[in-house]
Scaffold this motif. Structure first.
Motif, PDB file in Angstrom:
ATOM      1  N   GLN A   1       0.828  -1.207   0.000  1.00 27.88           N
ATOM      2  CA  GLN A   1       0.000   0.000   0.000  1.00 27.88           C
ATOM      3  C   GLN A   1       0.863   1.258   0.000  1.00 27.88           C
ATOM      4  O   GLN A   1       0.548   2.227  -0.688  1.00 27.88           O
ATOM      5  CB  GLN A   1      -0.947   0.012   1.185  1.00 27.88           C
ATOM      6  CG  GLN A   1      -1.873   1.213   1.175  1.00 27.88           C
ATOM      7  CD  GLN A   1      -2.992   1.106   2.171  1.00 27.88           C
ATOM      8  OE1 GLN A   1      -3.252   0.052   2.720  1.00 27.88           O
ATOM      9  NE2 GLN A   1      -3.661   2.217   2.410  1.00 27.88           N
ATOM     10  N   TYR A   2       1.935   1.245   0.745  1.00 26.14           N
ATOM     11  CA  TYR A   2       2.833   2.402   0.785  1.00 26.14           C
ATOM     12  C   TYR A   2       3.428   2.676  -0.607  1.00 26.14           C
ATOM     13  O   TYR A   2       3.507   3.816  -1.038  1.00 26.14           O
ATOM     14  CB  TYR A   2       3.942   2.171   1.807  1.00 26.14           C
ATOM     15  CG  TYR A   2       4.831   3.365   2.009  1.00 26.14           C
ATOM     16  CD1 TYR A   2       4.415   4.424   2.803  1.00 26.14           C
ATOM     17  CD2 TYR A   2       6.079   3.427   1.400  1.00 26.14           C
ATOM     18  CE1 TYR A   2       5.222   5.529   2.981  1.00 26.14           C
ATOM     19  CE2 TYR A   2       6.890   4.526   1.573  1.00 26.14           C
ATOM     20  CZ  TYR A   2       6.456   5.575   2.366  1.00 26.14           C
ATOM     21  OH  TYR A   2       7.262   6.668   2.532  1.00 26.14           O
ATOM     22  N   TYR A   3       3.815   1.618  -1.280  1.00 24.13           N
ATOM     23  CA  TYR A   3       4.361   1.772  -2.634  1.00 24.13           C
ATOM     24  C   TYR A   3       3.311   2.322  -3.590  1.00 24.13           C
ATOM     25  O   TYR A   3       3.600   3.230  -4.376  1.00 24.13           O
ATOM     26  CB  TYR A   3       4.901   0.432  -3.143  1.00 24.13           C
ATOM     27  CG  TYR A   3       5.323   0.482  -4.587  1.00 24.13           C
ATOM     28  CD1 TYR A   3       6.507   1.108  -4.960  1.00 24.13           C
ATOM     29  CD2 TYR A   3       4.523  -0.072  -5.582  1.00 24.13           C
ATOM     30  CE1 TYR A   3       6.890   1.174  -6.291  1.00 24.13           C
ATOM     31  CE2 TYR A   3       4.893  -0.016  -6.908  1.00 24.13           C
ATOM     32  CZ  TYR A   3       6.080   0.615  -7.262  1.00 24.13           C
ATOM     33  OH  TYR A   3       6.440   0.688  -8.586  1.00 24.13           O
TER      34      TYR A   3
ATOM     35  N   SER B   1       3.658   5.949  -5.275  1.00 23.30           N
ATOM     36  CA  SER B   1       3.942   5.934  -6.711  1.00 23.30           C
ATOM     37  C   SER B   1       2.813   6.509  -7.558  1.00 23.30           C
ATOM     38  O   SER B   1       3.050   7.297  -8.472  1.00 23.30           O
ATOM     39  CB  SER B   1       4.215   4.511  -7.181  1.00 23.30           C
ATOM     40  OG  SER B   1       5.347   3.998  -6.549  1.00 23.30           O
ATOM     41  N   PHE B   2       1.585   6.100  -7.256  1.00 24.58           N
ATOM     42  CA  PHE B   2       0.476   6.464  -8.125  1.00 24.58           C
ATOM     43  C   PHE B   2      -0.365   7.625  -7.600  1.00 24.58           C
ATOM     44  O   PHE B   2      -1.100   8.244  -8.369  1.00 24.58           O
ATOM     45  CB  PHE B   2      -0.432   5.250  -8.348  1.00 24.58           C
ATOM     46  CG  PHE B   2       0.283   4.087  -8.981  1.00 24.58           C
ATOM     47  CD1 PHE B   2       0.767   4.169 -10.267  1.00 24.58           C
ATOM     48  CD2 PHE B   2       0.498   2.918  -8.278  1.00 24.58           C
ATOM     49  CE1 PHE B   2       1.429   3.111 -10.861  1.00 24.58           C
ATOM     50  CE2 PHE B   2       1.159   1.846  -8.850  1.00 24.58           C
ATOM     51  CZ  PHE B   2       1.631   1.951 -10.146  1.00 24.58           C
ATOM     52  N   PHE B   3      -0.290   7.908  -6.318  1.00 25.27           N
ATOM     53  CA  PHE B   3      -1.105   8.975  -5.731  1.00 25.27           C
ATOM     54  C   PHE B   3      -0.227  10.020  -5.047  1.00 25.27           C
ATOM     55  O   PHE B   3      -0.552  10.517  -3.979  1.00 25.27           O
ATOM     56  CB  PHE B   3      -2.099   8.383  -4.714  1.00 25.27           C
ATOM     57  CG  PHE B   3      -3.048   7.402  -5.304  1.00 25.27           C
ATOM     58  CD1 PHE B   3      -4.121   7.815  -6.063  1.00 25.27           C
ATOM     59  CD2 PHE B   3      -2.861   6.039  -5.111  1.00 25.27           C
ATOM     60  CE1 PHE B   3      -5.005   6.906  -6.612  1.00 25.27           C
ATOM     61  CE2 PHE B   3      -3.739   5.114  -5.653  1.00 25.27           C
ATOM     62  CZ  PHE B   3      -4.812   5.549  -6.405  1.00 25.27           C
ATOM     63  N   GLU B   4       0.866  10.363  -5.690  1.00 25.60           N
ATOM     64  CA  GLU B   4       1.811  11.283  -5.065  1.00 25.60           C
ATOM     65  C   GLU B   4       1.274  12.706  -4.975  1.00 25.60           C
ATOM     66  O   GLU B   4       1.707  13.478  -4.133  1.00 25.60           O
ATOM     67  CB  GLU B   4       3.141  11.261  -5.823  1.00 25.60           C
ATOM     68  CG  GLU B   4       2.999  11.574  -7.286  1.00 25.60           C
ATOM     69  CD  GLU B   4       4.231  11.198  -8.073  1.00 25.60           C
ATOM     70  OE1 GLU B   4       4.456  11.827  -9.117  1.00 25.60           O
ATOM     71  OE2 GLU B   4       4.954  10.292  -7.655  1.00 25.60           O
ATOM     72  N   ASN B   5       0.301  13.071  -5.802  1.00 24.91           N
ATOM     73  CA  ASN B   5      -0.250  14.420  -5.761  1.00 24.91           C
ATOM     74  C   ASN B   5      -1.449  14.542  -4.805  1.00 24.91           C
ATOM     75  O   ASN B   5      -1.994  15.629  -4.643  1.00 24.91           O
ATOM     76  CB  ASN B   5      -0.643  14.887  -7.160  1.00 24.91           C
ATOM     77  CG  ASN B   5      -1.633  13.937  -7.822  1.00 24.91           C
ATOM     78  OD1 ASN B   5      -1.891  12.853  -7.317  1.00 24.91           O
ATOM     79  ND2 ASN B   5      -2.166  14.344  -8.955  1.00 24.91           N
ATOM     80  N   ILE B   6      -1.845  13.446  -4.167  1.00 29.34           N
ATOM     81  CA  ILE B   6      -2.962  13.465  -3.222  1.00 29.34           C
ATOM     82  C   ILE B   6      -2.389  13.445  -1.803  1.00 29.34           C
ATOM     83  O   ILE B   6      -1.531  12.626  -1.480  1.00 29.34           O
ATOM     84  CB  ILE B   6      -3.896  12.251  -3.431  1.00 29.34           C
ATOM     85  CG1 ILE B   6      -4.556  12.328  -4.814  1.00 29.34           C
ATOM     86  CG2 ILE B   6      -4.956  12.190  -2.353  1.00 29.34           C
ATOM     87  CD1 ILE B   6      -5.399  11.121  -5.147  1.00 29.34           C
ATOM     88  N   THR B   7      -2.885  14.338  -0.971  1.00 29.29           N
ATOM     89  CA  THR B   7      -2.496  14.356   0.432  1.00 29.29           C
ATOM     90  C   THR B   7      -3.517  13.559   1.228  1.00 29.29           C
ATOM     91  O   THR B   7      -4.703  13.896   1.243  1.00 29.29           O
ATOM     92  CB  THR B   7      -2.440  15.805   0.968  1.00 29.29           C
ATOM     93  OG1 THR B   7      -1.558  16.549   0.143  1.00 29.29           O
ATOM     94  CG2 THR B   7      -1.975  15.832   2.401  1.00 29.29           C
TER      95      THR B   7
ATOM     96  N   ILE C   1     -12.731  10.027  -0.680  1.00 28.99           N
ATOM     97  CA  ILE C   1     -12.762   8.675  -1.235  1.00 28.99           C
ATOM     98  C   ILE C   1     -11.395   8.001  -1.186  1.00 28.99           C
ATOM     99  O   ILE C   1     -11.303   6.829  -0.795  1.00 28.99           O
ATOM    100  CB  ILE C   1     -13.350   8.690  -2.657  1.00 28.99           C
ATOM    101  CG1 ILE C   1     -14.826   9.069  -2.584  1.00 28.99           C
ATOM    102  CG2 ILE C   1     -13.187   7.337  -3.334  1.00 28.99           C
ATOM    103  CD1 ILE C   1     -15.495   9.293  -3.919  1.00 28.99           C
ATOM    104  N   PRO C   2     -10.286   8.663  -1.551  1.00 28.26           N
ATOM    105  CA  PRO C   2      -8.987   7.974  -1.451  1.00 28.26           C
ATOM    106  C   PRO C   2      -8.644   7.566  -0.021  1.00 28.26           C
ATOM    107  O   PRO C   2      -8.120   6.476   0.205  1.00 28.26           O
ATOM    108  CB  PRO C   2      -7.989   9.007  -1.981  1.00 28.26           C
ATOM    109  CG  PRO C   2      -8.782   9.925  -2.817  1.00 28.26           C
ATOM    110  CD  PRO C   2     -10.136   9.965  -2.212  1.00 28.26           C
ATOM    111  N   ASP C   3      -8.964   8.425   0.951  1.00 28.50           N
ATOM    112  CA  ASP C   3      -8.679   8.091   2.343  1.00 28.50           C
ATOM    113  C   ASP C   3      -9.535   6.931   2.831  1.00 28.50           C
ATOM    114  O   ASP C   3      -9.044   6.036   3.524  1.00 28.50           O
ATOM    115  CB  ASP C   3      -8.919   9.306   3.244  1.00 28.50           C
ATOM    116  CG  ASP C   3      -7.798  10.303   3.157  1.00 28.50           C
ATOM    117  OD1 ASP C   3      -6.677   9.943   3.543  1.00 28.50           O
ATOM    118  OD2 ASP C   3      -8.047  11.437   2.696  1.00 28.50           O
ATOM    119  N   VAL C   4     -10.793   6.950   2.481  1.00 30.85           N
ATOM    120  CA  VAL C   4     -11.692   5.864   2.899  1.00 30.85           C
ATOM    121  C   VAL C   4     -11.261   4.555   2.239  1.00 30.85           C
ATOM    122  O   VAL C   4     -11.270   3.501   2.877  1.00 30.85           O
ATOM    123  CB  VAL C   4     -13.159   6.226   2.583  1.00 30.85           C
ATOM    124  CG1 VAL C   4     -14.080   5.047   2.803  1.00 30.85           C
ATOM    125  CG2 VAL C   4     -13.607   7.414   3.425  1.00 30.85           C
ATOM    126  N   SER C   5     -10.863   4.617   0.988  1.00 28.00           N
ATOM    127  CA  SER C   5     -10.380   3.412   0.299  1.00 28.00           C
ATOM    128  C   SER C   5      -9.084   2.909   0.920  1.00 28.00           C
ATOM    129  O   SER C   5      -8.906   1.692   1.086  1.00 28.00           O
ATOM    130  CB  SER C   5     -10.134   3.707  -1.181  1.00 28.00           C
ATOM    131  OG  SER C   5     -11.325   4.094  -1.805  1.00 28.00           O
TER     132      SER C   5
END
Length: 127
Positions: free
Chosen positions: A22-24, A28-34, A99-103
């Motif tokens: 998950q960290y990777y 890698s894919f969500f670097e622009n989302i805080t 949504i990203p945080d909940v996921s």
């Protein structure tokens, strides 16, 4: 006690592998989302609640063997309520998209729940 150690020898590597996956993915894919919660805090919550749950199931199985299934269902309800309490700051935050945080929280939640269910079923079927 031997069952708990066996559970630990499997849940700890399982948690570490899932954490790094998950960290990777997040880095890698969500670097622009805080994200509101860090990955380690999510996995620490899941690991602690899963260890508490399985310890409680072992205790119930040892003292009231015929009530283990009910104890599993009851602690699953407590686990769901603890998850909601854990997520209250996120729900009340001013983030535009949660949504990203909940996921990021619930995908490991269901993986840990599946893992815990497998061990609970083994424990119940031993009788």
């Amino acid at each position: 006690m031997r069952q708990f150690y066996k559970f630990l020898t499997i849940i700890i590597p399982f948690s570490i592998v899932l954490f790094f996956i998950q960290y990777y993915i997040i880095s890698s894919f969500f670097e622009n989302i805080t994200f509101f919660y860090s990955t380690w805090s999510i996995y620490l919550f899941h690991l602690i609640i899963t260890l508490l749950s399985y310890s409680f199931l072992l205790f119930v199985n040892k003292t009231f063997a015929d009530k283990t299934g009910f104890a599993f269902m009851g602690f699953s309800l407590i686990k769901m309520m603890a998850s909601i309490v854990f997520l209250i700051p996120l729900i009340q935050s001013d983030l535009t998209s949660q949504i990203p945080d909940v996921s990021a929280f619930f995908i490991p939640y269901f993986l840990f729940l599946f893992f815990e269910t497998l061990f609970a079923v083994r424990l119940i079927n031993k009788q």
